[in-house]
Design an enzyme around this catalytic site. Structure first.
Site, short mmCIF file in Angstrom:
data_model
loop_
_atom_site.label_atom_id
_atom_site.label_comp_id
_atom_site.label_asym_id
_atom_site.label_seq_id
_atom_site.Cartn_x
_atom_site.Cartn_y
_atom_site.Cartn_z
N GLN A 166 3.29 -75.69 -0.94
CA GLN A 166 4.05 -74.47 -0.65
C GLN A 166 5.28 -74.31 -1.54
O GLN A 166 5.94 -73.27 -1.49
CB GLN A 166 4.48 -74.46 0.81
CG GLN A 166 3.33 -74.41 1.80
CD GLN A 166 3.78 -74.49 3.24
OE1 GLN A 166 4.96 -74.39 3.57
NE2 GLN A 166 2.83 -74.67 4.14
N HIS A 196 7.53 -75.59 3.92
CA HIS A 196 8.54 -74.87 4.70
C HIS A 196 9.86 -74.73 3.97
O HIS A 196 10.83 -75.44 4.23
CB HIS A 196 8.75 -75.54 6.06
CG HIS A 196 7.59 -75.38 6.99
ND1 HIS A 196 7.66 -75.64 8.34
CD2 HIS A 196 6.30 -74.98 6.77
CE1 HIS A 196 6.48 -75.42 8.90
NE2 HIS A 196 5.63 -75.02 7.95
N GLU A 224 7.07 -65.34 15.14
CA GLU A 224 8.11 -64.56 15.81
C GLU A 224 8.65 -63.43 14.95
O GLU A 224 8.73 -63.55 13.72
CB GLU A 224 9.28 -65.46 16.21
CG GLU A 224 8.95 -66.50 17.25
CD GLU A 224 10.13 -67.35 17.64
OE1 GLU A 224 9.98 -68.19 18.55
OE2 GLU A 224 11.23 -67.19 17.05
N TYR A 234 18.10 -69.70 17.50
CA TYR A 234 16.82 -69.12 17.88
C TYR A 234 15.84 -70.13 18.46
O TYR A 234 14.68 -69.80 18.69
CB TYR A 234 16.25 -68.33 16.70
CG TYR A 234 17.09 -67.09 16.49
CD1 TYR A 234 16.74 -65.89 17.09
CD2 TYR A 234 18.29 -67.14 15.79
CE1 TYR A 234 17.55 -64.77 16.97
CE2 TYR A 234 19.10 -66.03 15.66
CZ TYR A 234 18.73 -64.85 16.26
OH TYR A 234 19.55 -63.74 16.16
N TYR A 236 -0.20 -78.49 15.71
CA TYR A 236 -1.53 -78.29 15.11
C TYR A 236 -2.58 -79.20 15.75
O TYR A 236 -3.78 -78.91 15.68
CB TYR A 236 -1.45 -78.51 13.61
CG TYR A 236 -0.61 -77.46 12.92
CD1 TYR A 236 -1.06 -76.15 12.81
CD2 TYR A 236 0.65 -77.76 12.42
CE1 TYR A 236 -0.29 -75.17 12.21
CE2 TYR A 236 1.43 -76.79 11.81
CZ TYR A 236 0.95 -75.50 11.71
OH TYR A 236 1.72 -74.53 11.12
#
Length: 363
Positions: free
Chosen positions: A78, A140, A234, A244, A255
């Site tokens: 990523q 991430h 979200e 949050y 997972y």
């Protein structure tokens, strides 16, 4: 310019009126395109995750050679080159911002840089911010940006996947949003200033991996979307200094199917405006303010990777009242969605042979 032979009325949720559109392929052969910026001359800049910045001319031609001067990035899984965003005074200054992963597999994180673009290449590159601590792995990163009307910039960051508990630690940048001045300084009204245990750049905490961000100037709202684990994606309205909840609250599970937390909401944390369970894997987000599709005025558009769609969020007075699934006929992971100066939607497909696609009215 190649034109896809797709004419249709989009599939609907909750009996919404049909919105007819046509899909046009503007450019192909992009390797995992990630972000898009519109140039004043009608051209476009597109980032490719492996570390290239590509120029699409005003006539729709993709230049073969990448833009020179892009910083070296850490590109794996990523990680890579993420967002490109023009400075508010780009027409005069030529300044643009890039977010990207730096480092190596053992120590890396998200970085923010600024440089000048002269139509051919970048020059005068400088690093404005690097998230800390450096982390192991390649997942991430966040990496989206939004400009606020007070000439500050918000950058989204991820929790590093294996470091999710750190999203509750204001002593680092993992799982947060940060707010910076346009030259990288810390604004003197940031919400965590004065707390010796917190990083001064922080704007909000308790996030997992924020990859969509929009500022609604008509409602003075900053909205983000973020990836949940298995379920629990979200949509959030950002309040400065708010928490949050991740990973202490979530509508998703791990997972493996294991429970991450018994709590979906807790009084100490700001709950989402909505969540997607099962996950659609939200990636980009755009707010429609244009003339080409009058029925879409004021709605949010969320691109989705696992969902292979764009989700139109129909709003009334800023509140999401319904959703519509769009562009599933592409059969593609959609990394980004943007509203162009022409009022059309633009999509980036997340594939090794990805494409830039324009959405125009059917007639």
């Amino acid at each position: 310019m190649k034109r896809l032979s797709i004419w249709l009325a989009a599939p609907l949720l909750a009996g919404l009126a049909h919105a007819d559109y046509r899909l046009e392929t503007v450019a192909e052969g992009l390797e995992h395109p990630w972000s898009l910026a519109f140039l004043p001359d009608g051209g476009m800049l597109v980032t490719e995750r492996p570390g290239r910045l590509r120029l699409v001319d005003a006539d729709g031609a993709l230049r073969e050679a990448p833009v020179a001067g892009v910083p070296e990035v850490f590109a794996e899984a990523q990680a890579g080159l993420f967002e490109v965003m023009l400075a508010p005074d780009f027409a005069d200054s030529g300044l643009l911002y890039l977010s990207y992963a730096y480092g190596d597999i053992t120590a890396n994180n998200t970085c923010l840089g600024r440089a000048r673009f002269n139509g051919e290449g970048l020059s005068g590159g400088e690093v404005l911010f690097c998230a800390s601590p450096a982390k192991r792995g390649a997942a991430h990163y966040g990496g989206r940006m939004a400009l606020l009307p007070d000439d500050t910039l918000v950058l989204t960051l991820g929790d590093g996947f294996d470091y999710r508990e750190q999203a509750q630690n204001a002593g680092n940048h993992l799982g947060s949003l940060v707010r910076l001045s346009l030259d990288g300084r810390v604004p003197d009204d940031n919400p965590f200033l004065g707390d010796d245990r917190a990083r001064p750049e922080l704007y909000s905490i308790g996030h997992r991996n924020v990859q969509g961000i929009v500022y609604d100037d008509q409602r003075d709202e900053l909205l983000i979307n973020e990836h949940g684990p298995r379920g629990g994606d979200e949509l959030n309205r950002i309040q400065p200094g708010a928490n949050y909840g991740w990973p202490l609250t979530t509508h998703g599970v791990d997972y493996t199917g294991a429970r991450i937390t018994p709590f979906r909401e807790l009084p100490a944390f700001t709950p989402p405006l909505l969540h997607w369970t099962p996950s659609i894997a939200p990636s980009g987000m755009a707010l429609y303010r244009g003339d080409a599709f009058p029925d879409w005025q004021g709605d949010l558009f969320v691109s989705a990777l696992a969902g292979q769609q764009v989700r139109r969020l129909i709003r009334d007075e800023g509140r999401v009242v319904d959703q519509q699934v769009l562009f599933e006929e592409l059969g593609a992971r959609i990394r980004d969605v943007r509203v162009g100066p022409d009022g059309y939607l633009y999509l980036l497909t997340d594939h090794a042979d990805g494409a830039l696609i324009r959405v125009v009215p059917a007639s």
